[in-house]
Design a protein around this motif. Structure first.
Motif, PDB file in Angstrom:
ATOM      1  N   GLU A  11      -1.201 -15.726   2.260  1.00  0.00           N
ATOM      2  CA  GLU A  11      -0.177 -15.658   1.217  1.00  0.00           C
ATOM      3  C   GLU A  11      -0.420 -14.438   0.338  1.00  0.00           C
ATOM      4  O   GLU A  11      -1.503 -13.855   0.339  1.00  0.00           O
ATOM      5  N   VAL A  12       0.600 -14.055  -0.373  1.00  0.00           N
ATOM      6  CA  VAL A  12       0.473 -12.999  -1.370  1.00  0.00           C
ATOM      7  C   VAL A  12       0.851 -13.605  -2.708  1.00  0.00           C
ATOM      8  O   VAL A  12       1.911 -14.201  -2.856  1.00  0.00           O
ATOM      9  N   ALA A  13      -0.041 -13.481  -3.651  1.00  0.00           N
ATOM     10  CA  ALA A  13       0.220 -13.930  -5.016  1.00  0.00           C
ATOM     11  C   ALA A  13       0.009 -12.720  -5.923  1.00  0.00           C
ATOM     12  O   ALA A  13      -0.449 -11.666  -5.470  1.00  0.00           O
ATOM     13  N   TYR A  14       0.344 -12.861  -7.160  1.00  0.00           N
ATOM     14  CA  TYR A  14       0.175 -11.753  -8.107  1.00  0.00           C
ATOM     15  C   TYR A  14      -0.594 -12.231  -9.318  1.00  0.00           C
ATOM     16  O   TYR A  14      -0.505 -13.392  -9.708  1.00  0.00           O
ATOM     17  N   LYS A  51      -1.146  -5.040 -15.926  1.00  0.00           N
ATOM     18  CA  LYS A  51      -0.389  -4.636 -14.743  1.00  0.00           C
ATOM     19  C   LYS A  51      -0.362  -5.776 -13.734  1.00  0.00           C
ATOM     20  O   LYS A  51      -1.362  -6.468 -13.533  1.00  0.00           O
ATOM     21  N   LYS A  52       0.793  -5.947 -13.090  1.00  0.00           N
ATOM     22  CA  LYS A  52       0.949  -6.961 -12.043  1.00  0.00           C
ATOM     23  C   LYS A  52       0.317  -6.425 -10.758  1.00  0.00           C
ATOM     24  O   LYS A  52       0.731  -5.381 -10.240  1.00  0.00           O
ATOM     25  N   VAL A  53      -0.699  -7.129 -10.246  1.00  0.00           N
ATOM     26  CA  VAL A  53      -1.468  -6.675  -9.084  1.00  0.00           C
ATOM     27  C   VAL A  53      -1.374  -7.727  -7.973  1.00  0.00           C
ATOM     28  O   VAL A  53      -1.575  -8.914  -8.236  1.00  0.00           O
ATOM     29  N   PRO A  54      -1.070  -7.301  -6.724  1.00  0.00           N
ATOM     30  CA  PRO A  54      -1.015  -8.277  -5.627  1.00  0.00           C
ATOM     31  C   PRO A  54      -2.418  -8.757  -5.240  1.00  0.00           C
ATOM     32  O   PRO A  54      -3.368  -7.978  -5.209  1.00  0.00           O
ATOM     33  N   PRO A  86       4.277  -2.980  -0.896  1.00  0.00           N
ATOM     34  CA  PRO A  86       4.343  -1.593  -1.371  1.00  0.00           C
ATOM     35  C   PRO A  86       3.927  -1.498  -2.829  1.00  0.00           C
ATOM     36  O   PRO A  86       4.287  -2.346  -3.635  1.00  0.00           O
ATOM     37  N   LEU A  87       3.164  -0.476  -3.130  1.00  0.00           N
ATOM     38  CA  LEU A  87       2.713  -0.264  -4.486  1.00  0.00           C
ATOM     39  C   LEU A  87       3.589   0.804  -5.131  1.00  0.00           C
ATOM     40  O   LEU A  87       4.016   1.749  -4.476  1.00  0.00           O
ATOM     41  N   GLY A  88       3.853   0.637  -6.407  1.00  0.00           N
ATOM     42  CA  GLY A  88       4.706   1.595  -7.121  1.00  0.00           C
ATOM     43  C   GLY A  88       3.993   2.920  -7.331  1.00  0.00           C
ATOM     44  O   GLY A  88       2.782   3.044  -7.186  1.00  0.00           O
ATOM     45  N   ALA A  89       4.749   3.927  -7.705  1.00  0.00           N
ATOM     46  CA  ALA A  89       4.209   5.271  -7.912  1.00  0.00           C
ATOM     47  C   ALA A  89       3.154   5.294  -9.017  1.00  0.00           C
ATOM     48  O   ALA A  89       2.236   6.101  -8.999  1.00  0.00           O
ATOM     49  N   GLY A  90       3.250   4.373  -9.979  1.00  0.00           N
ATOM     50  CA  GLY A  90       2.293   4.354 -11.079  1.00  0.00           C
ATOM     51  C   GLY A  90       1.076   3.495 -10.820  1.00  0.00           C
ATOM     52  O   GLY A  90       0.270   3.270 -11.709  1.00  0.00           O
TER      53      GLY A  90
END
Length: 80
Positions: free
Chosen positions: A8-11, A17-20, A74-78
């Motif tokens: 699973e993927v949780a955050y 910052k929201k991190v997977p 996918p991770l954001g540019a920041g």
């Protein structure tokens, strides 16, 4: 007799910052090294150890894992 523990993927929030957080799918094989018996679950192995009519001891039980690595979201540019 392998069984699958689902991934699973949780955050979670780290430093604002929201991190997977990725938990990978895992194929589990639990086996008695003396008899070669495979178990369908941890409970089944524990029940065999607890059963006084069998000679099974904890030291004879092995747990092998095959981990299927999940693709990261996918991770954001920041992202750091």
């Amino acid at each position: 007799m392998a069984f699958i523990e689902e991934g699973e993927v949780a955050y979670t929030m780290i430093n604002g910052k929201k991190v997977p957080v990725v938990k990978c799918e895992t194929e589990v094989v639990i086996r008695n090294t003396r008899t070669n018996q495979e178990y369908n679950s941890d409970k089944e192995a524990e029940d065999d150890i607890a059963n006084t009519s069998t000679p099974t001891i904890r030291e004879e039980i092995t747990r092998s894992l095959k981990i299927k690595v999940a693709a990261m979201p996918p991770l954001g540019a920041g992202s750091e």
